[in-house]
Scaffold this active site. Structure first.
Site, PDB file in Angstrom:
ATOM      1  N   GLN A 259      -2.059  11.487 -21.101  1.00 15.22           N
ATOM      2  CA  GLN A 259      -1.925  11.839 -19.430  1.00 15.22           C
ATOM      3  C   GLN A 259      -2.911  12.929 -19.060  1.00 15.22           C
ATOM      4  O   GLN A 259      -3.381  12.675 -18.082  1.00 15.22           O
ATOM      5  CB  GLN A 259      -0.327  12.032 -19.016  1.00 15.22           C
ATOM      6  CG  GLN A 259       0.029  11.655 -17.903  1.00 15.22           C
ATOM      7  CD  GLN A 259      -0.036  10.186 -17.438  1.00 15.22           C
ATOM      8  OE1 GLN A 259      -0.153   9.339 -18.300  1.00 15.22           O
ATOM      9  NE2 GLN A 259      -0.123   9.550 -16.318  1.00 15.22           N
ATOM     10  N   HIS A 262      -6.527  12.170 -17.794  1.00 16.81           N
ATOM     11  CA  HIS A 262      -6.692  11.576 -16.299  1.00 16.81           C
ATOM     12  C   HIS A 262      -7.481  12.624 -15.569  1.00 16.81           C
ATOM     13  O   HIS A 262      -8.565  12.124 -15.110  1.00 16.81           O
ATOM     14  CB  HIS A 262      -5.429  11.130 -15.583  1.00 16.81           C
ATOM     15  CG  HIS A 262      -4.859   9.877 -15.979  1.00 16.81           C
ATOM     16  ND1 HIS A 262      -5.863   8.824 -15.761  1.00 16.81           N
ATOM     17  CD2 HIS A 262      -3.785   9.357 -16.647  1.00 16.81           C
ATOM     18  CE1 HIS A 262      -4.921   7.641 -16.179  1.00 16.81           C
ATOM     19  NE2 HIS A 262      -3.654   8.211 -16.723  1.00 16.81           N
ATOM     20  N   GLU A 326       6.769   9.847 -13.034  1.00 18.42           N
ATOM     21  CA  GLU A 326       6.262   8.809 -12.789  1.00 18.42           C
ATOM     22  C   GLU A 326       6.411   7.867 -14.074  1.00 18.42           C
ATOM     23  O   GLU A 326       6.872   6.704 -14.356  1.00 18.42           O
ATOM     24  CB  GLU A 326       4.938   8.838 -12.539  1.00 18.42           C
ATOM     25  CG  GLU A 326       3.994   7.491 -12.754  1.00 18.42           C
ATOM     26  CD  GLU A 326       2.330   7.847 -12.528  1.00 18.42           C
ATOM     27  OE1 GLU A 326       1.832   6.877 -12.370  1.00 18.42           O
ATOM     28  OE2 GLU A 326       2.168   8.926 -12.866  1.00 18.42           O
ATOM     29  N   HIS A 327       5.999   8.725 -15.102  1.00 18.57           N
ATOM     30  CA  HIS A 327       6.560   7.872 -16.606  1.00 18.57           C
ATOM     31  C   HIS A 327       7.363   8.973 -17.318  1.00 18.57           C
ATOM     32  O   HIS A 327       7.254  10.252 -17.380  1.00 18.57           O
ATOM     33  CB  HIS A 327       5.204   8.115 -17.519  1.00 18.57           C
ATOM     34  CG  HIS A 327       4.073   7.128 -16.701  1.00 18.57           C
ATOM     35  ND1 HIS A 327       2.819   8.024 -16.178  1.00 18.57           N
ATOM     36  CD2 HIS A 327       3.695   5.850 -16.739  1.00 18.57           C
ATOM     37  CE1 HIS A 327       2.372   7.080 -15.387  1.00 18.57           C
ATOM     38  NE2 HIS A 327       2.341   5.990 -15.929  1.00 18.57           N
ATOM     39  N   ASP A 360       0.289   1.363 -19.780  1.00 16.61           N
ATOM     40  CA  ASP A 360      -0.980   1.584 -18.980  1.00 16.61           C
ATOM     41  C   ASP A 360      -1.604   0.241 -18.939  1.00 16.61           C
ATOM     42  O   ASP A 360      -2.449  -0.070 -17.988  1.00 16.61           O
ATOM     43  CB  ASP A 360      -1.709   2.586 -19.300  1.00 16.61           C
ATOM     44  CG  ASP A 360      -1.401   4.098 -18.706  1.00 16.61           C
ATOM     45  OD1 ASP A 360      -0.473   3.941 -17.549  1.00 16.61           O
ATOM     46  OD2 ASP A 360      -1.909   5.221 -18.964  1.00 16.61           O
ATOM     47  N   HIS A 419      24.254  -9.823  26.220  1.00 17.39           N
ATOM     48  CA  HIS A 419      24.418 -10.302  24.878  1.00 17.39           C
ATOM     49  C   HIS A 419      25.737 -11.207  24.816  1.00 17.39           C
ATOM     50  O   HIS A 419      25.657 -12.351  24.383  1.00 17.39           O
ATOM     51  CB  HIS A 419      24.932  -9.124  23.853  1.00 17.39           C
ATOM     52  CG  HIS A 419      23.608  -8.409  23.530  1.00 17.39           C
ATOM     53  ND1 HIS A 419      22.447  -7.832  24.329  1.00 17.39           N
ATOM     54  CD2 HIS A 419      22.792  -8.061  22.166  1.00 17.39           C
ATOM     55  CE1 HIS A 419      21.341  -7.317  23.529  1.00 17.39           C
ATOM     56  NE2 HIS A 419      21.643  -7.645  22.307  1.00 17.39           N
TER      57      HIS A 419
END
Length: 427
Positions: A259, A262, A326-327, A360, A419
């Site tokens: 990770q 990235h 996220e993960h 991934d 209505h």
């Protein structure tokens, strides 16, 4: 990495340690994105081309299915092609299985039948990142669920390579996934083109990760009157690993580095059950990082990473819930039991064999996931992201006769006489 002793930290100290860095969108970038969107709104495709020439050095160019096929020629050897097909097929199997289904017709009261049904979006825009890494995996993750949803038109954009061409691996993945049109365009100008229909279809919703320019352009475009919806808030990618004494430190370190490579802003968090586990992982990180071609990027990310020392699975789960990653990787004994307790994560990898890299690329579930704490409320991308739900209401004469008095009385309690009359006329 920074260290935090969870058991001895105050609530304020825990919150401060888990807080994401302040937004890195500076005022100059935000103002420039405003300028680009305004320019495209006023001048259309001509403005997109002007910005593309200034930023990418090439005007926007559309490639149809034939051009994509030609660009894909020779891009993949037999083994690479088989890998892309395997990933495509796994993603297809998973997303076909989770495609939302229409509800049965429900008789809420006699003579009234209601149903919730799903319909595909008409036109969507997909941003496929390029730059230092042409992310063919993101193309797979976006195109496959869009096609399964039944989207009528899929418009994809990706930045040109250094030669001003479509990256061959992107072309190959596009051909294998059945993508029929790609525009060579990147950055905020590509988002503006999809938002306003400037030289490409005007999109109902825009999907895909990107750099700070792309994220800011998506955010701004979605907030303008009549602007497109977007998939989710975007921030740097992030991984939290929970490890106990049963975990192999080299595997934990490899996951964290996967990770960290990235970009320098990737968020890396280790929740270690005991200091010995944390020290073993730190030693493994030091051994492995010099072997990586993107080692300097990973080193910058790890410098801002966090190691949380916990004394129990309960503390580790509490830290994960507070962070909402996220993960989330559970490299512990009884990982299934902990997974059942997690409510805030984009995706969870259960057990020592579950590499984040599988998710991934080729496990099946989508890798476009909520970041920056958005997993507290947002879900990852799936087929339903490319659809909208609506309800159908069927009323018989009997149903209208029986329900009108109730509807009319409630309407008059709100002071809405029209209505009430609209309901009573049905009697």
């Amino acid at each position: 990495m920074r260290w935090l002793d969870w058991n001895n930290a105050t609530e304020a100290e825990r919150a401060a340690a888990l807080a994401r860095p302040a937004a890195r969108i500076d005022r100059a970038l935000r103002d420039r994105v405003i300028e680009i969107l305004d320019d495209v709104a006023a001048k259309g495709a001509a403005a997109v081309d002007e910005w593309a020439l200034e930023i990418d050095g090439a005007a926007v160019r559309k490639l149809d299915a034939g051009a994509i096929s030609r660009a894909a020629e020779g891009a993949l050897n037999k083994a690479d092609r088989a890998a892309v097909i395997a990933a495509r097929d796994a993603v297809t199997r998973f997303h076909e299985a989770v495609r939302p289904k229409d509800s049965p017709r429900i008789e809420t009261v006699p003579g009234i039948e209601c149903q919730r049904v799903w319909r595909p979006l008409d036109t969507v825009g997909l941003y496929i990142p390029g730059g230092t890494a042409p992310l063919l995996s993101t193309l797979i993750m976006l195109v496959i669920p869009a096609r399964i949803a039944g989207v009528r038109r899929i418009a994809a954009v990706t930045p040109p390579d250094k030669d001003g061409e479509l990256p061959p691996v992107i072309a190959a993945a596009a051909e294998l996934c059945g993508l029929e049109e790609i525009w060579l365009a990147g950055g905020a100008q590509a988002v503006a083109a999809m938002a306003y229909g400037a030289g490409m279809p005007r999109c109902d919703k825009i999907f895909g990760p990107g750099n700070a320019w792309v994220a800011e352009a998506k955010r701004q475009a979605s907030q303008r009157p009549g602007g497109p919806a977007i998939d989710m808030p975007a921030g740097p990618s992030e991984l939290m690993v929970i490890a106990d004494a049963s975990a192999d430190p080299d595997i934990v370190a490899a996951d964290l580095l996967s990770q960290a490579e990235h970009d320098p802003y990737a968020q890396i968090v280790l929740a270690a059950e005991g200091e010995a586990v944390a020290h073993a992982v730190q030693d493994a990180l030091a051994r492995q990082i010099d072997m990586l071609p993107r080692g300097e990027i990973a080193r910058a990310s790890l410098a801002e990473g966090l190691a949380i020392i916990v004394s129990s699975a309960d503390e580790a789960a509490a830290a994960a819930e507070a962070y909402a990653p996220e993960h989330l990787s559970l490299n512990i004994e009884n990982a299934d039991a902990m997974a059942a307790r997690i409510t805030r994560a984009g995706t969870v990898f259960i057990g020592a064999y579950a590499s984040e890299s599988f998710g991934d690329y080729c496990a099946g579930p989508n890798h476009v996931l909520p970041t920056d704490g958005a997993a507290r409320a947002w879900s990852g991308l799936s087929v339903d992201s490319f659809m909208r739900a609506m309800t159908l209401q069927t009323v018989t004469a009997r149903g209208a006769r029986d329900l009108a008095p109730t509807a009319a009385r409630l309407a008059r309690l709100e002071g809405l006489e029209a209505h009430a009359r609209a309901a009573e006329f049905r009697r």
